[in-house]
Design an enzyme around this catalytic site. Structure first.
Site, short mmCIF file in Angstrom:
data_model
loop_
_atom_site.label_atom_id
_atom_site.label_comp_id
_atom_site.label_asym_id
_atom_site.label_seq_id
_atom_site.Cartn_x
_atom_site.Cartn_y
_atom_site.Cartn_z
N ASP A 184 53.02 32.29 60.20
CA ASP A 184 52.80 33.16 58.87
C ASP A 184 53.38 32.24 57.67
O ASP A 184 54.54 32.45 57.34
CB ASP A 184 53.39 34.29 59.35
CG ASP A 184 53.45 35.27 57.99
OD1 ASP A 184 52.43 34.92 57.10
OD2 ASP A 184 54.00 36.19 57.91
N HIS A 227 49.35 31.32 52.04
CA HIS A 227 50.69 31.27 50.84
C HIS A 227 51.43 30.02 51.71
O HIS A 227 51.45 29.84 53.16
CB HIS A 227 51.38 32.57 50.71
CG HIS A 227 51.72 33.11 52.09
ND1 HIS A 227 53.15 32.85 52.70
CD2 HIS A 227 51.29 34.25 52.88
CE1 HIS A 227 52.89 33.61 53.89
NE2 HIS A 227 52.20 34.31 53.98
N GLU A 256 54.56 34.95 48.32
CA GLU A 256 53.73 36.27 49.07
C GLU A 256 54.88 36.97 49.67
O GLU A 256 54.83 38.42 49.73
CB GLU A 256 52.70 35.63 50.09
CG GLU A 256 51.87 36.80 50.47
CD GLU A 256 52.27 37.65 51.83
OE1 GLU A 256 51.52 38.64 52.08
OE2 GLU A 256 53.26 36.96 52.40
N GLU A 257 55.72 36.13 50.47
CA GLU A 257 56.83 37.15 51.05
C GLU A 257 57.61 38.07 50.35
O GLU A 257 58.39 38.95 51.09
CB GLU A 257 57.54 36.14 52.09
CG GLU A 257 56.77 35.22 53.15
CD GLU A 257 56.00 36.27 54.31
OE1 GLU A 257 56.21 37.36 54.19
OE2 GLU A 257 55.61 35.62 54.85
N ASP A 303 54.83 29.83 51.07
CA ASP A 303 56.33 30.05 51.34
C ASP A 303 56.45 30.73 52.85
O ASP A 303 55.40 31.17 53.36
CB ASP A 303 56.83 31.21 50.49
CG ASP A 303 56.01 32.43 50.35
OD1 ASP A 303 54.59 32.16 49.76
OD2 ASP A 303 56.37 33.54 50.52
N HIS A 348 58.00 36.18 61.34
CA HIS A 348 59.16 36.38 60.79
C HIS A 348 60.39 37.01 61.63
O HIS A 348 61.37 37.39 61.11
CB HIS A 348 58.78 38.25 59.98
CG HIS A 348 58.04 38.11 58.95
ND1 HIS A 348 58.15 39.13 58.03
CD2 HIS A 348 57.00 37.30 58.49
CE1 HIS A 348 57.10 38.87 56.92
NE2 HIS A 348 56.61 37.81 57.33
#
Length: 534
Positions: free
Chosen positions: A156, A121, A190-191, A123, A503
């Site tokens: 990520d 992804h 996705e997040e 994002d 994150h």
């Protein structure tokens, strides 16, 4: 050790899976993980991707409602990818789904072979302004220090997206011409659940190719390498827990706080919260859960796990006492192992009250559940309703569930219960058969024969045990369930996303991990190209 059950099937060993090119000339794949020039050029590519800010928020609008908003975020990133991978943009088919989802197709020469879908992804999660001072390097500078690359998205999962494109371009430059069509699908939200990006990509591919039309889908997830009880494990995610948010509201008469009832709505709902926390879900340890097979591998190979725990785990499928003992071990081992084998519940949000001298007329809690593989969303909600019913009976309150009055309202008030969002546990990925064997064999090959092959590497000579794992969170694969049963959630590398502060403050990736992503797909795409569909 006297253990019931067919031990030969407890934790199968997978042979190395190598493409033909490795036997003929392995210089390219070895240069990916060892060559300093390749390493530095690769760092520049990932650094540039991190520098393009693509953060998304829970309350972001739809693409239709605010197209300029999404364009401002993702047009610069698309332009960066085109500039960085000119051969991909020139020779592959580039499409968009819902404006900013990327679908990149490398057409194969044999249309009778099922295509393969590789996903990541675009994002990232936002950074909090209050934490910027705590970062070693600014989160969007993409600093490479020779060992790690730092910044939001480095772990990520822009490293996976860039790694996939690097592998494709390296394959193209080596003269590889696929027989099996290769498709890359890159969502852009996705997040926040993927309803705009991967959802549109999944619909496009399902309409174009049909149900069960793909050889495999490979996405982020799983545990790249994990050492447990002195066993070095690679754990591709072969399943995902479900999830559901249950919103419980309580409506009661208002009034002046100088003449309060014995229990205000806040007091009543507090008793409901107490009911939840006093009644956790029971753990379940069955072969339906990939975690069951993971721990059977640990029990079979560990030199340090206590003998009685080994016997309990290996006998858990056939013996009730052993199953209970295995559950007790996993429940007390860690919070992670506890919730890999059961449904979780967390009271995450509470709202109530408006003024200190006014009785609260409405209060609300949000109960988040991650649903065990063996359970369903409906089972979880029905259990929650039982707890609500206990409190409703105690205080003479009604209950409305999803708009239906299941217990009559009273003058004292009523509960409302509804699902805010829900996702059933993912269909299980088969962990037997040629497709799984190739994937697992390529993992062993990547680590043992490529990444750790140098005699001075600290992991040189260590054996990797490949076992199915379960993803702790949900990925974009939820939108690809109809395309294939072979869904592998795995990102190679020497560091897990948790260890890399994904994150969080100081997100980073050990650069060896990034190079291993490229090497893994450089080999894997050649491997599956020579396979006939099962």
């Amino acid at each position: 050790m006297d253990v019931k059950g067919p031990q030969a099937l407890t934790c199968p060993t997978f042979d190395y899976a190598r493409p033909e090119s490795f036997y003929k000339d392995n210089s390219t794949v070895l240069s990916i993980v060892r060559d300093e020039i390749f390493r530095n050029q690769s760092a520049i590519k990932l650094s540039g991707a991190v520098q393009v800010k693509t953060d998304v928020y829970d309350d972001d609008p739809s693409v239709e409602a605010d197209p300029e908003y999404w364009e401002s975020k993702f047009k610069p990133f698309h332009e960066y990818l085109e500039q960085t991978f000119p051969k991909v943009w020139k020779h592959f088919k580039i499409e968009t789904a819902n404006s900013w989802g990327l679908v990149i197709t490398w057409e194969g020469s044999n249309s009778s072979l099922k295509p393969i879908l590789l996903t990541a992804h675009q994002d990232v999660v936002p950074t909090q302004d209050s934490t910027i001072k705590d970062w070693t390097y600014p989160p969007y500078d993409g600093i490479y220090d020779g060992e790690r690359l730092w910044g939001r998205g480095s772990a990520d999962c822009k490293n996976l997206l860039i790694g996939l494109l690097e592998a494709a371009e390296t394959l193209f430059e080596s003269g590889f011409k696929p027989k099996r069509t290769i498709i890359f699908g890159f969502g852009f939200d996705e997040e926040i659940g993927g309803p705009r990006g991967a959802s549109a990509i999944g619909q496009l591919l399902l309409q174009r190719y049909g149900k069960d039309s793909f050889y495999a889908v490979v996405d982020e997830g799983g545990q790249s390498l994990a050492e447990e009880n002195d066993v070095l494990l690679a754990l591709p995610g072969a399943g995902e827990k479900g999830s559901v948010d249950v919103i419980i509201g309580l409506n009661t008469p208002g009034g002046h706080s100088s003449v309060p009832p014995d229990h205000t709505s806040i007091g009543i709902i507090s008793q409901l919260v107490e009911q939840f926390e006093a009644n956790p879900f029971k753990s379940i340890f069955t072969p339906k859960n990939p975690t069951f097979h993971e721990y059977q591998c640990i029990a079979l190979h560990s030199p340090t796990l206590e003998e009685d725990i080994k016997i309990a785990i290996l006998s858990a499928e056939y013996d009730k006492h052993s199953n209970e003992k295995a559950i007790e071990y996993l429940y007390n081992k860690s919070l992670l192992s506890r919730y890999l084998i059961g449904t979780s519940q967390a009271i995450d949000i509470i709202h109530g009250g408006a003024k200190s001298n006014a009785l609260p007329e409405y209060v609300e809690i949000d109960v988040n559940h991650r649903v065990a593989i063996e359970s369903t969303v409906d089972e979880i909600v029905q259990r929650d309703l039982k707890l609500v019913s206990l409190v409703a009976h105690k205080f003479d309150l009604g209950i409305i569930y999803e708009g239906d009055e299941i217990k009559k309202k009273t003058t004292k008030g009523y509960f409302t219960v509804r699902k805010a969002s829900s996702l059933e546990p993912a269909p299980p990925t088969p962990t037997s058969g040629r497709a799984w064997e190739l994937f697992a064999g390529n993992i062993r090959h990547l680590y043992e024969e490529v990444a750790f092959s140098a005699s001075d590497h600290p992991q040189h000579g260590k054996r990797i045990v490949v076992a199915p794992g379960i993803a702790t969170g949900n990925t974009d694969t939820r939108y690809y369930w109809d395309l294939t049963r072979n869904i592998y959630r795995y990102r190679p590398g020497v560091s897990t996303s948790v260890e890399a502060h994904a994150h969080g403050v100081d997100e980073n990736i050990p650069f060896d991990s990034h190079l291993q992503v490229i090497a893994f797909y450089f080999e894997y795409l050649q491997l599956v190209d020579d396979e006939r569909d099962e």
